[in-house]
Enzyme design. Structure first.
Site, PDB file in Angstrom:
ATOM      1  N   SER A  24      23.386  46.183  30.395  1.00  0.00           N
ATOM      2  CA  SER A  24      24.816  45.997  30.156  1.00  0.00           C
ATOM      3  C   SER A  24      25.610  47.281  30.342  1.00  0.00           C
ATOM      4  CB  SER A  24      25.051  45.470  28.733  1.00  0.00           C
ATOM      5  OG  SER A  24      24.563  46.399  27.779  1.00  0.00           O
ATOM      6  N   ASN A 111      21.790  45.750  16.795  1.00  0.00           N
ATOM      7  CA  ASN A 111      22.584  44.559  16.472  1.00  0.00           C
ATOM      8  C   ASN A 111      23.831  44.912  15.656  1.00  0.00           C
ATOM      9  OD1 ASN A 111      20.531  43.232  17.730  1.00  0.00           O
ATOM     10  ND2 ASN A 111      19.761  42.159  15.921  1.00  0.00           N
ATOM     11  N   THR A 156      67.013  21.454  29.981  1.00  0.00           N
ATOM     12  CA  THR A 156      65.908  20.638  29.496  1.00  0.00           C
ATOM     13  C   THR A 156      65.428  19.826  30.689  1.00  0.00           C
ATOM     14  OG1 THR A 156      67.365  18.812  28.818  1.00  0.00           O
ATOM     15  CG2 THR A 156      66.851  20.483  27.155  1.00  0.00           C
ATOM     16  N   HIS A 157      64.129  19.674  30.819  1.00  0.00           N
ATOM     17  CA  HIS A 157      63.534  18.993  31.979  1.00  0.00           C
ATOM     18  C   HIS A 157      63.914  19.681  33.290  1.00  0.00           C
ATOM     19  CE1 HIS A 157      62.701  15.675  29.171  1.00  0.00           C
ATOM     20  NE2 HIS A 157      63.967  15.809  28.789  1.00  0.00           N
ATOM     21  N   SER A 278      57.395  40.221  53.527  1.00  0.00           N
ATOM     22  CA  SER A 278      56.524  39.340  54.302  1.00  0.00           C
ATOM     23  C   SER A 278      56.112  40.043  55.585  1.00  0.00           C
ATOM     24  CB  SER A 278      57.264  38.037  54.630  1.00  0.00           C
ATOM     25  OG  SER A 278      56.588  37.323  55.643  1.00  0.00           O
ATOM     26  N   LYS A 284      62.337  38.227  53.652  1.00  0.00           N
ATOM     27  CA  LYS A 284      61.733  37.825  52.385  1.00  0.00           C
ATOM     28  C   LYS A 284      61.707  38.950  51.351  1.00  0.00           C
ATOM     29  CE  LYS A 284      59.998  34.495  51.417  1.00  0.00           C
ATOM     30  NZ  LYS A 284      58.617  34.061  51.677  1.00  0.00           N
ATOM     31  N   ASN A 286      59.642  38.760  47.939  1.00  0.00           N
ATOM     32  CA  ASN A 286      58.763  37.900  47.155  1.00  0.00           C
ATOM     33  C   ASN A 286      58.536  38.471  45.750  1.00  0.00           C
ATOM     34  OD1 ASN A 286      58.356  36.203  49.412  1.00  0.00           O
ATOM     35  ND2 ASN A 286      56.766  37.575  50.184  1.00  0.00           N
ATOM     36  N   GLU A 291      54.637  36.554  39.902  1.00  0.00           N
ATOM     37  CA  GLU A 291      53.642  35.537  40.226  1.00  0.00           C
ATOM     38  C   GLU A 291      52.259  35.933  39.713  1.00  0.00           C
ATOM     39  OE1 GLU A 291      55.891  33.978  44.302  1.00  0.00           O
ATOM     40  OE2 GLU A 291      54.104  35.232  44.454  1.00  0.00           O
ATOM     41  N   TYR A 318      21.374  37.238  15.625  1.00  0.00           N
ATOM     42  CA  TYR A 318      21.732  37.725  16.953  1.00  0.00           C
ATOM     43  C   TYR A 318      20.859  37.081  18.030  1.00  0.00           C
ATOM     44  CZ  TYR A 318      22.721  40.877  20.822  1.00  0.00           C
ATOM     45  OH  TYR A 318      23.095  41.382  22.042  1.00  0.00           O
ATOM     46  N   LYS A 326      31.265  40.922  26.091  1.00  0.00           N
ATOM     47  CA  LYS A 326      32.094  42.078  26.388  1.00  0.00           C
ATOM     48  C   LYS A 326      32.758  42.053  27.760  1.00  0.00           C
ATOM     49  CE  LYS A 326      28.755  44.569  23.924  1.00  0.00           C
ATOM     50  NZ  LYS A 326      28.245  43.258  23.739  1.00  0.00           N
TER      51      LYS A 326
END
Length: 482
Positions: A24, A111, A156-157, A278, A284, A286, A291, A318, A326
């Site tokens: 690990s 542990n 709304t909506h 772009s 563009k 963006n 995003e 354990y 992790k």
């Protein structure tokens, strides 16, 4: 040769595939500060209780300081054969100080050591995340104060509903983030018990002082059950749950950034710092940062789901399965930290198009509810009847292809003779938002009061509400939006 880490039980070292799946160190090396801090506290306690000589303690602490300096300086070589951060540190310590290093592991196990390290790491990370959340809140509060009188459509909506102020809209996210900070701090409070000294699962026969090590590491107390202490991962599950909710809030705001910055809406302009172009379309701009923030919830929620699945079938205490805790946690908490930083940057330099927002707020008969409220308030008409009358008024405006403010008093009286010219006072979007003075409402005066409250809470310094009508920040004008 026998495996020195596992002792005399094993005659040979692990197979290469076993080493690959078992190691690990590739990800848990980031626990080095917490691991060394835990070892310093443990060595100090062992000496204070007479289990370790003061000479060995001093050698161990000095050697650990050298190891820490090597890791921080980049000269430390991590070994996959030594599996994890604990054995890498201990092995290097032994090279430096000899046999005294082997006494450090008295009265503890990997542990309880890993549980302690991970709790310390999560605690430190929560502190950082809460600071980042509050920094974003303060950025939002600052912008909300500047835009307390900026009118925009409330939805709304995703349909135009009633006018609100841009400041009020921004403060909605301040409230969400306040709950996020609270959840993270709740998780911190619950995790702040020290597993160190629980050993492998049953405790230890040595006369250790677990309260001492807990205090030295900043824990409130030692854990009360050794089985639970080494097998508990609630602390990271709860933190990931809080992180997932926070990331969801950021995603909702990021989605609005994407919508608002589109040519179809044109409510805000994002700067070059947080947009890209772009490769084929030169016009563009963006909203890539927004995003990507919107997408991070997938990784963060995925980490929570992954760890819940790992833990759901494990008997006490354990199991090696728990090593899978992790890597996903590190990735998720890193993703949230980055998202908070990106969102803070976007909030700080976005430019609102106030004229476009107001024009959009005026569309879609958004003051219709104000008419119904006026009929109730001024003419004592029951709300359900007022709702019906207002619907007829909206239908007439649609038929005449005009807004509600374009209707004449004769038009209103055609629907209901009781209506008089006072109705025109409630038809503007300015009048609509100003009237929403109920606690928590969108009225500009309310926004300024709430902004001052949050500034006081976040800075620890008393802030009075800014007077209405004060000039908006010069750096954020009515700029056009591509």
């Amino acid at each position: 040769m026998s495996n020195k880490m596992w002792g005399g039980r094993f005659a040979t070292g692990p197979d290469a595939i076993m080493e690959e799946i078992n190691a690990s160190i590739g990800f848990d090396q980031r626990l080095f500060r917490q691991d060394i801090a835990g070892s310093v506290a443990h060595a100090t306690m062992l000496a204070e209780t007479g289990i370790l000589t003061h000479a060995d303690r001093d050698a161990i602490i000095a050697g650990l300081a050298e190891v820490l300096a090597e890791i921080e300086g980049g000269s430390f070589t991590f070994s996959r054969a030594l599996e994890d951060i604990h054995m890498n540190v201990e092995s290097r310590l032994r090279e430096k100080i000899g046999d005294a290093a082997g006494r450090l592991h008295t009265a503890r196990s990997r542990n309880d050591q890993v549980a302690t390290d991970f709790k310390l790491y999560v605690r430190d990370t929560i502190d950082t995340l809460v600071t980042q959340v509050q920094t974003l809140q303060l950025a939002l509060v600052t912008r909300a104060e500047e835009e307390a009188e900026t009118i925009m459509p409330g939805f709304t909506h995703l349909q135009s509903a009633q006018p609100v102020t841009f400041g009020h809209h921004l403060l909605a996210y301040v409230e969400m983030l306040g709950r996020d900070a609270g959840r993270l701090l709740d998780a911190r409070k619950r995790l702040n018990e020290s597993p160190l000294g629980s050993a492998a699962l049953a405790g230890t026969p040595y006369p250790i002082d677990r309260s001492m090590t807990a205090e030295k590491l900043g824990f409130d107390r030692p854990t009360a059950n050794s089985l639970d202490a080494v097998s508990d991962r609630d602390f990271i599950l709860e933190t990931l749950a809080a992180a997932s909710i926070c990331a969801m809030h950021l995603s909702r705001f990021a989605e609005e950034m994407v919508i608002w910055s589109s040519a179809q809406f044109g409510f805000v302009r994002l700067s070059d710092k947080f947009t890209t172009g772009s490769s084929i379309m030169p016009q563009k701009r963006n909203p890539d940062a927004a995003e990507l923030v919107r997408a991070k919830i997938g990784r963060i929620l995925g980490a929570l789901t992954s760890l819940l699945v790992v833990m759901k079938g494990l008997p006490l205490a354990y199991s090696k399965d728990m090593q899978e805790d992790k890597e996903v946690a590190f990735d998720a908490l890193d993703a949230l930290s980055l998202s908070l930083a990106a969102m803070t940057g976007m909030v700080g330099d976005l430019v609102p198009n106030r004229e476009r927002m107001r024009a959009s707020a005026s569309a879609g008969f958004s003051t219709a509810t104000d008419i119904a409220d006026w009929l109730v308030r001024e003419l004592n008409i029951p709300f359900r009847d007022a709702h019906h009358i207002t619907g007829q008024i909206v239908a007439l405006a649609e038929q005449k292809n005009c807004g509600l403010e374009g209707l004449t008093i004769e038009d209103f009286k055609f629907i209901d003779q009781r209506i008089d010219s006072r109705i025109h006072k409630v038809l503007t979007v300015e009048a609509s938002v100003a009237a929403r003075q109920s606690y928590g409402g969108t009225a500009p005066a309310n926004v300024l009061v709430q902004a001052a409250r949050w500034k006081t809470e976040l800075t620890g310094q008393e802030h009075e509400p800014r007077p209405l009508g004060k000039k908006k920040h010069a750096g954020h004008g009515d700029g056009g939006v591509e």
